[in-house]
Scaffold this active site. Structure first.
Site, PDB file in Angstrom:
ATOM      1  N   GLY A  12       0.959  -1.091   0.027  1.00 18.72           N
ATOM      2  CA  GLY A  12       0.152  -0.058   0.172  1.00 18.72           C
ATOM      3  C   GLY A  12       1.060   1.258   0.007  1.00 18.72           C
ATOM      4  O   GLY A  12       2.085   1.174  -0.322  1.00 18.72           O
ATOM      5  N   CYS A 129       2.435   7.473  13.512  1.00 16.82           N
ATOM      6  CA  CYS A 129       3.131   8.818  12.935  1.00 16.82           C
ATOM      7  C   CYS A 129       2.876   9.879  13.788  1.00 16.82           C
ATOM      8  O   CYS A 129       3.855  10.772  13.978  1.00 16.82           O
ATOM      9  CB  CYS A 129       2.301   9.161  11.716  1.00 16.82           C
ATOM     10  SG  CYS A 129       0.472   9.362  11.908  1.00 16.82           S
ATOM     11  N   SER A 160      -5.064  11.288   3.413  1.00 18.58           N
ATOM     12  CA  SER A 160      -3.877  10.604   3.848  1.00 18.58           C
ATOM     13  C   SER A 160      -3.842   9.269   4.751  1.00 18.58           C
ATOM     14  O   SER A 160      -3.164   8.643   5.026  1.00 18.58           O
ATOM     15  CB  SER A 160      -2.675  11.307   4.126  1.00 18.58           C
ATOM     16  OG  SER A 160      -2.827  11.788   5.863  1.00 18.58           O
ATOM     17  N   GLY A 162      -5.621   5.909   5.043  1.00 18.86           N
ATOM     18  CA  GLY A 162      -5.820   4.811   4.423  1.00 18.86           C
ATOM     19  C   GLY A 162      -6.809   3.612   5.205  1.00 18.86           C
ATOM     20  O   GLY A 162      -6.909   4.121   6.396  1.00 18.86           O
ATOM     21  N   THR A 165      -5.142   2.637   8.393  1.00 15.37           N
ATOM     22  CA  THR A 165      -4.949   3.750   9.612  1.00 15.37           C
ATOM     23  C   THR A 165      -6.230   3.839  10.191  1.00 15.37           C
ATOM     24  O   THR A 165      -6.373   4.004  11.301  1.00 15.37           O
ATOM     25  CB  THR A 165      -4.747   5.242   9.026  1.00 15.37           C
ATOM     26  OG1 THR A 165      -3.051   5.076   8.322  1.00 15.37           O
ATOM     27  CG2 THR A 165      -4.585   6.097   9.905  1.00 15.37           C
TER      28      THR A 165
END
Length: 319
Positions: A12, A129, A160, A162, A165
């Site tokens: 991905g 993140c 951002s 996906g 997440t």
């Protein structure tokens, strides 16, 4: 100096960006395999075009590859649940795993904070993140004064985020909270993630709030200096990482109620340290607004390179 061979599980966005970083940026790593479960994925197609061996049969396909024995490090860019199964399947083969999911099977690693503590661990976790962006700041404050409570808010573009997440929001907050305490050094931590639907998309923004004892001018200058140095350390491997404004200090009276933040605190004058960050992506594969993904792949790349250096040094001493 030989390069360490690496494989990426997960074709991905994160896995593909990581593959491209290895190919373009690293002098210590060699991209040996890209692993996915969708033969039609863009990540596997790009890997094939770039001359990287691929498999669409997941970890079983990786293990069956003819050069599997030569692979030193395996990145897992799938999901928390998938990583548990992947780690179990790879454990008998003694591969070093770098986990980019919130599974947190192994110890937390943030490159700018005690990178060398877990170089011998078989499975290290890259937190999240939000953790990669904010935990260095909590650690920078804690290096000067005890942090009684650390709270981070990571705001990322909805575009951002996906499916991986979105499926791991609970794991994101829990893993980040734990790492704020274990790596950042806060007595208690809290993590919040915001998926921002703004169009055009905004780049990643992070807020770090640290509750500390009352700081006088000299201590404030020391905290601001520590934060500034830490930002430079992170920016060395994430060029789009930067402060949005000067470090802010807000005094809190002893009568203020803060027991909901940390019930172990007794009444006393405190100071809130506020740090505001921005993370812009490098644009290797993902758009610039996806700094949340870029900081994960950049941090993982730094850890893998240090692992390879460490293994080479140990081997040299052994011989």
């Amino acid at each position: 100096m030989t390069r360490g061979k690496v494989a990426v599980i997960g074709s991905g966005n994160i896995g593909t960006d990581l593959m491209i970083k290895v190919l373009r940026l690293s002098e210590r790593l060699e991209m040996a395999a890209m692993v996915g479960i969708d033969a039609a994925s863009d990540g596997l197609a790009r890997a094939r075009r770039m001359g990287v061996a691929t498999t669409a049969d997941g970890v079983a396909g990786l293990i069956a590859m003819p050069d599997f024995a030569e692979i030193d490090v395996v990145f897992d860019a799938t999901s928390a649940a998938a990583h548990v199964a992947n780690a179990r399947a790879l454990e008998p083969f003694g591969k070093r795993l770098i986990d980019l999911t919130p599974a947190a099977i192994g110890p937390y690693v943030v490159p700018a904070v005690r990178l060398d503590d877990h170089l011998d661990a078989p499975n290290v976790n890259m937190v999240t993140c939000g953790g990669q962006a904010t935990i260095p700041i909590v650690a920078a404050v804690a290096a000067v004064t005890p942090v009684h409570y650390g709270e981070i808010v990571a705001s990322i573009s909805s575009r951002s985020a996906g499916p991986g997440t979105r499926a791991n929001i609970d794991e994101f907050t829990e893993t980040t909270r734990a790492a704020i305490e274990q790596v950042g050094g806060a007595a208690r931590g809290k993590a919040i993630i915001v998926l921002n639907p703004a169009d055009p998309p905004l780049i990643m923004r992070d807020t770090v709030l640290c509750l500390v004892d009352r700081l006088e001018d000299d201590a404030r200058a020391a905290v601001a200096g520590s934060v500034t140095r830490m930002v430079a350390d992170v920016a060395a491997y994430v060029p789009g990482y930067r402060l949005k404004q000067a470090v802010q200090f807000t005094d809190i009276d002893a009568a203020a109620s803060i027991r909901t933040l940390n019930p172990d605190l007794h009444p006393a004058p405190r100071t809130q340290v506020s740090v505001y960050l921005e993370v812009e992506g490098a644009g290797h594969y993902l758009p610039a607004y996806a700094g949340n993904l870029d900081i994960m792949t950049s941090a993982a790349l730094r850890v893998a390179e240090r692992m390879v250096d460490h293994a080479e040094a140990v081997a040299a001493v052994s011989t």
